[in-house]
Scaffold this motif. Structure first.
Motif, PDB file in Angstrom:
ATOM      1  N   ILE A  67      11.207  53.675  26.562  1.00 27.40           N
ATOM      2  CA  ILE A  67      11.804  53.641  25.218  1.00 27.40           C
ATOM      3  C   ILE A  67      10.844  54.235  24.209  1.00 27.40           C
ATOM      4  CG2 ILE A  67      12.599  52.116  23.362  1.00 27.40           C
ATOM      5  CD1 ILE A  67      13.781  50.320  25.448  1.00 27.40           C
ATOM      6  N   ASP A  68      11.359  55.190  23.431  1.00 31.71           N
ATOM      7  CA  ASP A  68      10.590  55.792  22.342  1.00 31.71           C
ATOM      8  C   ASP A  68      10.791  54.901  21.111  1.00 31.71           C
ATOM      9  OD1 ASP A  68       9.425  57.299  20.352  1.00 31.71           O
ATOM     10  OD2 ASP A  68      10.757  59.018  20.599  1.00 31.71           O
ATOM     11  N   ALA A  71      12.143  56.103  17.735  1.00 31.43           N
ATOM     12  CA  ALA A  71      13.551  56.499  17.634  1.00 31.43           C
ATOM     13  C   ALA A  71      14.480  55.309  17.443  1.00 31.43           C
ATOM     14  CB  ALA A  71      13.957  57.267  18.889  1.00 31.43           C
ATOM     15  N   ILE A  72      13.971  54.096  17.534  1.00 27.47           N
ATOM     16  CA  ILE A  72      14.829  52.909  17.474  1.00 27.47           C
ATOM     17  C   ILE A  72      15.528  52.762  16.122  1.00 27.47           C
ATOM     18  CG2 ILE A  72      14.860  50.384  17.523  1.00 27.47           C
ATOM     19  CD1 ILE A  72      12.680  50.540  19.676  1.00 27.47           C
ATOM     20  N   PRO A  74      16.061  54.897  13.442  1.00 32.22           N
ATOM     21  CA  PRO A  74      17.086  55.898  13.098  1.00 32.22           C
ATOM     22  C   PRO A  74      18.324  55.821  14.003  1.00 32.22           C
ATOM     23  CG  PRO A  74      14.932  56.941  13.304  1.00 32.22           C
ATOM     24  CD  PRO A  74      14.779  55.528  13.747  1.00 32.22           C
ATOM     25  N   SER A  75      18.109  55.532  15.271  1.00 30.76           N
ATOM     26  CA  SER A  75      19.238  55.436  16.201  1.00 30.76           C
ATOM     27  C   SER A  75      20.108  54.234  15.880  1.00 30.76           C
ATOM     28  CB  SER A  75      18.734  55.333  17.640  1.00 30.76           C
ATOM     29  OG  SER A  75      18.026  56.478  18.006  1.00 30.76           O
ATOM     30  N   ALA A  76      19.498  53.090  15.612  1.00 22.16           N
ATOM     31  CA  ALA A  76      20.260  51.879  15.310  1.00 22.16           C
ATOM     32  C   ALA A  76      21.041  52.027  14.009  1.00 22.16           C
ATOM     33  CB  ALA A  76      19.319  50.681  15.233  1.00 22.16           C
ATOM     34  N   SER A  78      22.013  54.892  12.428  1.00 27.14           N
ATOM     35  CA  SER A  78      23.096  55.873  12.558  1.00 27.14           C
ATOM     36  C   SER A  78      24.192  55.355  13.483  1.00 27.14           C
ATOM     37  CB  SER A  78      22.564  57.220  13.039  1.00 27.14           C
ATOM     38  OG  SER A  78      21.953  57.092  14.301  1.00 27.14           O
ATOM     39  N   GLY A  79      23.829  54.612  14.527  1.00 29.43           N
ATOM     40  CA  GLY A  79      24.832  54.025  15.420  1.00 29.43           C
ATOM     41  C   GLY A  79      25.697  53.003  14.710  1.00 29.43           C
TER      42      GLY A  79
END
Length: 124
Positions: A67-68, A71-72, A74-76, A78-79
């Motif tokens: 896991i990067d 990136a958590i 921004p990914s969370a 935007s998700g």
């Protein structure tokens, strides 16, 4: 609905989701075709089912260093925004239209996978 079939479908869906290969599709097809759920109900149940599977996958992938962490966030974010927008859009589109859209999506995914497998086999 047969409880044994529900357990098998949930297990197969969980394994596929943990591997990142689309467990939601397995569950969606099962719920709408065999479970008698409306498309939007099946999608909601699929999202609820995804939460514990995702948590377990995160724990296991984190242990393996996959896991990067940058990136958590921004990914969370935007998700979450996309999930709210998608839910609103799905309710606007309606059950019947969502069934057709999902069927066409599955058809395109299936065709793409077939084409991909033929390309891989011809390269070998």
């Amino acid at each position: 609905m047969n409880t044994f079939l529900m357990i098998v479908a949930a297990f197969v869906s969980g394994v596929a989701a943990s591997l990142g290969i689309g467990g939601g599709m397995v569950l969606m097809i099962f719920l709408t075709v065999f479970g008698g759920f409306k498309q939007l109900e099946a999608q909601g149940l699929n999202l609820l089912f995804f939460l514990p599977v995702a948590l377990l996958s995160i724990i296991l992938h984190n242990r393996n260093g996959l896991i990067d962490k940058k990136a958590i966030a921004p990914s969370a974010i935007s998700g979450a925004v996309a999930a709210v927008a998608g839910t609103a859009l799905a309710h606007y589109i309606g059950n019947e239209n969502m069934r057709y859209i999902f069927a066409v999506f599955l058809l395109f995914v299936g065709i793409a996978e077939l084409v991909k497998s033929f390309r891989i086999n011809s390269e070998e």
